[in-house]
Design an enzyme around this catalytic site. Structure first.
Site, PDB file in Angstrom:
ATOM      1  N   ALA A  63      37.658 -50.259 -59.088  1.00  0.00           N
ATOM      2  CA  ALA A  63      37.979 -50.203 -60.510  1.00  0.00           C
ATOM      3  C   ALA A  63      36.817 -49.552 -61.259  1.00  0.00           C
ATOM      4  O   ALA A  63      35.717 -49.443 -60.742  1.00  0.00           O
ATOM      5  CB  ALA A  63      38.200 -51.612 -61.032  1.00  0.00           C
ATOM      6  N   GLY A 102      40.149 -51.772 -55.981  1.00  0.00           N
ATOM      7  CA  GLY A 102      41.318 -51.012 -56.418  1.00  0.00           C
ATOM      8  C   GLY A 102      41.626 -49.860 -55.482  1.00  0.00           C
ATOM      9  O   GLY A 102      42.787 -49.515 -55.266  1.00  0.00           O
ATOM     10  N   GLU A 105      43.486 -51.174 -52.732  1.00  0.00           N
ATOM     11  CA  GLU A 105      44.841 -51.503 -53.192  1.00  0.00           C
ATOM     12  C   GLU A 105      45.712 -50.247 -53.303  1.00  0.00           C
ATOM     13  O   GLU A 105      46.912 -50.296 -53.031  1.00  0.00           O
ATOM     14  CB  GLU A 105      44.774 -52.266 -54.522  1.00  0.00           C
ATOM     15  CG  GLU A 105      44.221 -53.684 -54.328  1.00  0.00           C
ATOM     16  CD  GLU A 105      44.021 -54.429 -55.635  1.00  0.00           C
ATOM     17  OE1 GLU A 105      43.257 -53.916 -56.482  1.00  0.00           O
ATOM     18  OE2 GLU A 105      44.620 -55.504 -55.812  1.00  0.00           O
ATOM     19  N   GLU A 125      36.149 -57.811 -54.547  1.00  0.00           N
ATOM     20  CA  GLU A 125      36.223 -58.395 -55.894  1.00  0.00           C
ATOM     21  C   GLU A 125      35.559 -59.763 -55.970  1.00  0.00           C
ATOM     22  O   GLU A 125      34.976 -60.152 -56.984  1.00  0.00           O
ATOM     23  CB  GLU A 125      37.684 -58.531 -56.340  1.00  0.00           C
ATOM     24  CG  GLU A 125      38.340 -57.234 -56.746  1.00  0.00           C
ATOM     25  CD  GLU A 125      38.897 -56.422 -55.592  1.00  0.00           C
ATOM     26  OE1 GLU A 125      38.590 -56.735 -54.430  1.00  0.00           O
ATOM     27  OE2 GLU A 125      39.650 -55.470 -55.859  1.00  0.00           O
TER      28      GLU A 125
END
Ligand code: NAD
Length: 679
Positions: A63, A102, A105, A125
């Site tokens: 992110a 992210g 992901e 995370e």
């Protein structure tokens, strides 16, 4: 701003390319670009498959952390990922560098993943007090099973491409230098085949069939996770991935994520993330200051610290010469270093060749002349100013000009040590923590005359040897030990006023420290600095030594220890404390855990405020970095100064006043103005 996402056609394959240096973070423009590119691929009949890849050194590395805490601007990552996964044309993630958070992901939402051998994949995370928030906790177990997903989600260490392949997270390892072409060929090979969507996977059923894996995981990793909220939320999310339909699981993940994101722990851990980076900056030293090459290091003293300090450089491939007064001391020191390395090798964390390579870089001497060509000499002799001055005087006469001369002193005045040489600009403190080969913290103590290139070199070198460094000014105990003193003073006072010493330890354990002050005393040895005359007893420590209670080393100190080092409070020690309290006429009373906590920790905040006010630390967050890395202050509270902000500075001031403890003007002023230490 130019669009960070572009597309190119390679025959019937649409290649979506991200170019968002330095790490292809998934900021708003990248998310929007991805969404558009996928829509374009779906709308174009000539496109039969899609590859998502990144320019630069890495796949999406996570992110955009600078967006944290700001109002979200769409599209959000989950919707982009759902659009990718919903594609009825195969989508392949082409991974190089790292696919983290992210980024991982994104890869999970693609139908296939190919990676170069050097790539790493992970969901870190949890290290920022969070869990993945774009369905990572729901897709990963469905793809690789709960058992394989648990460490990735709840501990957060990235895994290698080959490990990822072995658990089914990566479909194919491709050529290190041919990722783009190999990914296109792979995608083309999948045209016309049924589309495997991760959210429809069933590997997660392993946790339903054998629910014990969750408890076993907790039992195995309990110590690492103690006090942290995020790992438990991560385990819960993975467990639910097996029990709930995908859409319900995603909702649950969002709930858990939001709770963590708005909580104190994650704020504290994100604060620490930036604090560690900020600590590298030395305010008035320009980033382009030329560095002094360090090719050979000298260490004076082969004791507890000298040996550990030497290991840092040996492990980094830098030759070290250790100097001692006597051959026996050298032999002992070298023996300890070898044993430490061999133990590491036994645990599989080093090869026998690496042990020999490190030892091969070590030489020993009794002669100062052998240090003449060192670029850096670190002194780790007894904590005595006269001895240190003598050592620095000798170093000044033999070591080449332009070399750095450092002291590992814990408390002594580095300016006074520097004045024993004709080159004070080249002198500074390099304060390592024990065990020096393990502990991350390095205080770089800046003398009044320390040159910019010397400071910049020390900072750079700290990274090379894997340390987290913080610059401190010259004052008694620098940042860390200076703040330890008022805590220790209060710990001693509390047990004289009626608090049990094990309760004092427990309060700090409950707060999240790995041990309390009396456990620490037992570990370090109560007899350190003892005069060795059992008939001369004026302090509690002397009384303990006179009673043969030296600490863990002989099975009894403040606590009694069994063979497995389990501790139990001692009646003998309790009686000794009561005797001292009676002699001093200190009234005894019940003391609450809250009072213990406040009296131990608030004075540290006050000392930290003085350190800032005097300019002995460059910034409040540096103090947090010192205490988290050097003294076990729990990371999830963000360090003493961040923690004080969460308590409220006005509350700290009124607490200190309630107990009649000093409040410095700097702290009082900040509290009155409603300010915080950190931002
Ligand atoms: P130590 O007693 O274990 O080792 C000191 C070594 O220095 C001994 O081997 C001694 O023979 C040698 N020595 C003494 N004078 C010498 C001289 N003139 N020339 C060459 N060698 C000499 O002590 P230590 O615990 O390693 O501490 C060393 C320094 O590090 C001290 O300044 C101490 O305050 C500091 N320090 C210690 C710790 C800790 O936890 N032990 C932590 C941080 C800093």
């Amino acid at each position: 701003m130019t669009n960070p996402i572009s597309t190119v056609h390679d025959g019937d394959v649409l290649v979506v390319v991200s170019n968002n240096p330095p790490v292809n973070a998934l900021g708003q423009a990248v998310r929007a670009g991805l969404q558009d590119a996928i829509a374009q691929g779906l709308a174009d009949d000539s496109v039969k498959a899609i590859v998502i890849r990144c320019d630069g050194r890495t796949f999406f590395a996570g992110a955009d952390i600078t967006e944290f805490g700001k109002p979200p601007v769409g599209p959000n990552l989950p919707e982009v990922l759902d659009a990718i996964e919903a594609s009825d044309k195969p989508v392949v993630a082409a991974i190089q560098g790292t696919a983290l958070g992210g980024g991982c992901e994104v890869a999970l939402a693609c139908h296939y993943r190919v990676a170069v051998p050097s790539a790493k994949v992970g969901l870190p995370e949890v290290k920022l007090g969070l869990i993945p928030g774009a369905a990572g906790t729901q897709r990963l177990p469905r793809l690789v099973g709960a058992e394989a997903a648990l460490p990735m989600v709840a501990i957060g260490n990235p895994i290698s491409a080959s490990k990822a392949k072995s658990i089914g997270l990566v479909d194919e390892i491709v050529g290190e230098d041919s990722l783009a072409a190999d990914a296109i060929a792979f995608a083309r090979g999948k045209v016309g085949q049924p589309i495997p969507r991760t959210s429809e996977g069933t590997a997660n059923q392993d946790g339903v069939k054998n629910p014990a894996i969750f408890d076993e995981f907790r039992a195995k990793n309990g110590r690492k996770m103690r006090g942290f909220d995020a790992p438990n939320a991560a385990i819960e999310a993975v467990r639910l991935a097996g029990e709930l339909p995908y859409s319900e699981g995603v909702k649950k993940e969002r709930e858990l994520f939001t709770k963590l994101m708005t909580g104190t722990q994650s704020a504290a851990m994100r604060h620490y993330f930036f604090a560690e980076r900020a600590a590298n900056k030395i305010d008035d030293v320009p980033g382009d200051t030329p560095l002094i090459p360090i090719a050979k290091v000298g260490v004076i003293g082969a004791g507890t610290m000298g040996g550990g300090i030497a290991m840092n450089f040996l492990s980094a491939g830098i030759p070290v010469t250790i100097l001692e007064m006597q051959q026996e001391a050298l032999d002992r020191g070298v023996g300890v270093i070898r044993k430490n390395y061999e133990n590491t090798a036994k645990r599989g964390r080093m090869s026998a060749e690496q042990v020999e390579a490190a030892m091969g870089n070590l030489s020993t001497t009794l002669e100062y002349n052998d240090l003449a060509d060192c670029d850096l000499v670190i002194e780790a002799v007894y904590e005595n100013m006269d001895v240190k001055k003598e050592v620095f005087g000798k170093l000044d006469t033999v070591v080449k000009q332009g070399a750095i001369l450092a002291s590992n002193t814990s408390y002594l005045n580095v300016n006074e040590i520097a004045a024993a040489t004709s080159r004070p600009g080249y002198v500074l403190g390099l304060h390592f923590f024990s065990p020096a080969n393990v502990m991350k913290l390095l205080e770089i103590v800046r003398g009044a005359e320390t040159r910019h290139d010397v400071l910049a070199t020390a900072m750079k070198l700290s990274k090379k040897i894997g340390k987290v460094a913080v610059v401190a000014g010259v004052c008694h105990g620098f940042i860390g030990n200076r703040m330890l003193s008022p805590r220790q003073e209060q710990a001693n006072a509390l047990i004289m006023e009626g608090a049990n010493y094990w309760e004092v330890d427990e309060v700090l354990l409950d707060f999240g420290f790995p041990m309390g002050p009396f456990q620490m005393a037992d570990l370090a040895g109560i007899d350190i600095g003892w005069h060795r005359d059992p008939s001369k007893v004026t302090t509690l420590r002397e009384a303990l030594c006179a009673a043969g209670r030296f600490g863990q080393k002989n099975g009894k100190g403040f606590y009694d220890y069994d063979e497995s080092r389990n501790r139990t409070p001692s009646d003998e020690v309790r009686a000794l404390i009561a005797e001292f309290a009676a002699k001093s006429g200190t009234p005894q009373r019940e003391i609450s855990k809250d009072e213990i906590k406040e009296r131990l920790l608030y004075p540290m905040v006050n000392e930290g405020a003085m350190i800032l006010d005097e300019g002995m630390a460059q910034r409040a967050s540096d103090i947090d970095v010192v205490w988290i890395n050097g003294y076990g202050w729990p990371l999830y509270t963000g360090g003493p100064m961040f923690w004080a902000d969460t308590v409220g500075l006005a509350n700290i001031v009124s607490g200190l006043e309630k107990y009649g403890l000093p409040v410095c003007d700097y702290l009082r002023g900040k509290a009155e103005r409603g300010e915080r230490f950190n931002g």
